[in-house]
Design an enzyme around this catalytic site. Sequence first.
Site, PDB file in Angstrom:
ATOM      1  N   TYR A 142      65.391 -24.102 -67.806  1.00 55.19           N
ATOM      2  CA  TYR A 142      64.769 -24.473 -69.087  1.00 55.19           C
ATOM      3  C   TYR A 142      65.589 -23.853 -70.205  1.00 55.19           C
ATOM      4  O   TYR A 142      65.991 -22.690 -70.115  1.00 55.19           O
ATOM      5  CB  TYR A 142      63.332 -23.953 -69.136  1.00 55.19           C
ATOM      6  N   ASP A 237      73.257 -20.046 -70.899  1.00 51.21           N
ATOM      7  CA  ASP A 237      72.019 -19.794 -71.642  1.00 51.21           C
ATOM      8  C   ASP A 237      71.516 -18.416 -71.198  1.00 51.21           C
ATOM      9  O   ASP A 237      70.863 -18.290 -70.167  1.00 51.21           O
ATOM     10  CB  ASP A 237      70.992 -20.885 -71.346  1.00 51.21           C
ATOM     11  N   LYS A 265      65.216 -13.788 -77.425  1.00 50.55           N
ATOM     12  CA  LYS A 265      64.274 -12.822 -76.875  1.00 50.55           C
ATOM     13  C   LYS A 265      64.619 -11.366 -77.248  1.00 50.55           C
ATOM     14  O   LYS A 265      64.315 -10.913 -78.341  1.00 50.55           O
ATOM     15  CB  LYS A 265      64.147 -13.031 -75.355  1.00 50.55           C
TER      16      LYS A 265
HETATM   17  P1  KE4 Z   1      62.354 -20.196 -77.278  1.00 43.45           P
HETATM   18  O1  KE4 Z   1      62.600 -21.457 -78.103  1.00 43.45           O
HETATM   19  O2  KE4 Z   1      61.026 -20.245 -76.553  1.00 43.45           O
HETATM   20  O3  KE4 Z   1      62.547 -18.905 -78.092  1.00 43.45           O
HETATM   21  O4  KE4 Z   1      63.484 -20.134 -76.159  1.00 43.45           O
HETATM   22  C1  KE4 Z   1      63.671 -21.226 -75.306  1.00 43.45           C
HETATM   23  C2  KE4 Z   1      64.350 -20.730 -74.036  1.00 43.45           C
HETATM   24  C3  KE4 Z   1      65.711 -20.969 -73.888  1.00 43.45           C
HETATM   25  N1  KE4 Z   1      66.368 -20.542 -72.787  1.00 43.45           N
HETATM   26  C4  KE4 Z   1      65.722 -19.855 -71.807  1.00 43.45           C
HETATM   27  C5  KE4 Z   1      66.492 -19.412 -70.605  1.00 43.45           C
HETATM   28  C6  KE4 Z   1      64.332 -19.585 -71.919  1.00 43.45           C
HETATM   29  O5  KE4 Z   1      63.694 -18.922 -70.922  1.00 43.45           O
HETATM   30  C7  KE4 Z   1      63.630 -20.018 -73.054  1.00 43.45           C
HETATM   31  C8  KE4 Z   1      62.138 -19.793 -73.224  1.00 43.45           C
HETATM   32  N2  KE4 Z   1      61.465 -19.206 -72.116  1.00 43.45           N
HETATM   33  C9  KE4 Z   1      60.058 -19.539 -71.994  1.00 43.45           C
HETATM   34  C10 KE4 Z   1      59.477 -19.003 -70.693  1.00 43.45           C
HETATM   35  N3  KE4 Z   1      60.374 -18.682 -69.684  1.00 43.45           N
HETATM   36  C11 KE4 Z   1      59.297 -19.024 -73.169  1.00 43.45           C
HETATM   37  C12 KE4 Z   1      57.803 -18.985 -72.981  1.00 43.45           C
HETATM   38  C13 KE4 Z   1      57.129 -20.140 -73.688  1.00 43.45           C
HETATM   39  O6  KE4 Z   1      57.649 -21.282 -73.626  1.00 43.45           O
HETATM   40  O7  KE4 Z   1      56.049 -19.897 -74.256  1.00 43.45           O
END
Ligand code: KE4
Length: 427
Positions: A142, A237, A265
């Site tokens: 993701y 990523d 993060k």
């Molecule tokens: P954000 O747009 O949520 O800040 O980041 C997206 C993203 C991009 N790349 C990786 C590897 C990620 O894990 C994420 C977001 N992770 C999720 C859960 N694993 C965030 C939690 C959520 O969607 O509420």
Amino acid sequence: MTDSKRLFEAATRLIPGGVNSPVRAFRGVGGEPFFVARGEGARIWDVDGRSYLDFLGSWGPLILGHAPKVVVEAISEAARRGTSYGAPTPLEVEMAEAITAAYSSIELVRLVSSGTEAAMSAIRVARGATGRPLLVKFDGCYHGHADSLLVKAGSGGATFSIPDSAGVPAPLAALTLTAPFNDLDAVRALFRARGDAIAAVIVEPVAGNMGVVAPLPGFLEGLREITHAHGALLIFDEVITGFRVAYGGAQALYGVRPDLTCLGKIIGGGLPVGAYGGARQLMAQVAPLGSVYQAGTLSGNPLAVAAGLATLRELSQENVYATLDARGAGLERGLREGARKASIALTVNRVGSMLTAFFCDGPVTDYASAKRADTVRYARYFHAMCERGVFLAPSQFEAAFVSLAHTEADVELAALAAADALASLPR
Ligand code: KE4
């Protein structure tokens, strides 16, 4: 009625599903989410006064735990000077210095406000640099919710993808090709078929979004060779793994140098920050230098950058990652021991302080094997752990995170709770 229940009822009248991000709604484990009142160190408290050892850590950012003094002070001090200017500030230079010093593959870096923005912008740079339309991603990985990334493998052996969300036009989804994680032959096949149109491969170098799945030996090196050979770019990523699995991220841990890196993060220390960067000649395409447009009102926000810098300063200290790894190993041992005693099939995948316990026999090396996990049993385990005061990800296909705020005693307590929870599961 508990305060959480009352709040959830009010929230569902005003917010889709009552939450501002879907996974928080507990749909993956059933029941209703509790509402959080506050966090401190390794713990959070819900609005009804219950406390939990927190191994979610806000999905990764809170590697120092909740409300670390240095971060709260940095935010407060920055806020007293103002919250946003829409103009460059000294802290943004300091953050760019910290990131480029830690990631030798990054010579120019742009701050944004989320991991989604980082990934979508890196993809745009890759398409701008190569003039090619196609993207390769991996099933179960993701990279945020940009349209090009909300896709799933097409039917049969087709090399094109289909939308994995309403609202994503099929022609757009078809520009993204998918392959199983850890499967270099599948990637080679995509490049044989469409290589001259592929702009980039984007990968979580250690997957966190199918649960934790490490790259098999040679997988990342293979992606580097294949993309080089076909004139495509390799995007890591590292939104989760950056400053998590090592100060220099997975690219330092595995010694593979991507063309572009996404961060997020941890670099925001719990406030909204994302970043993307790479070699100077690649990133020189980004406006206002070049013709790849990307912008953001709150990019480089002084409070968020202050929180991120305070976090990175702590992580740059001696022995931080040895401590995180030891805590992660302690939790892994406890989980394995509890599963053995309860005669429960459990596969624990761990890289440093990120880990997942899959309720299936191993090994779990890609999304197909991760999906063999018993999600009903995970849901029961999740709630049994909450009842024992331990908060995990409300989904089998996510990671647990250990922070520097978790003591050995906290890890021991979580391991005992896990053993008890596992033993309580119906056969
Ligand atoms: P954000 O747009 O949520 O800040 O980041 C997206 C993203 C991009 N790349 C990786 C590897 C990620 O894990 C994420 C977001 N992770 C999720 C859960 N694993 C965030 C939690 C959520 O969607 O509420």
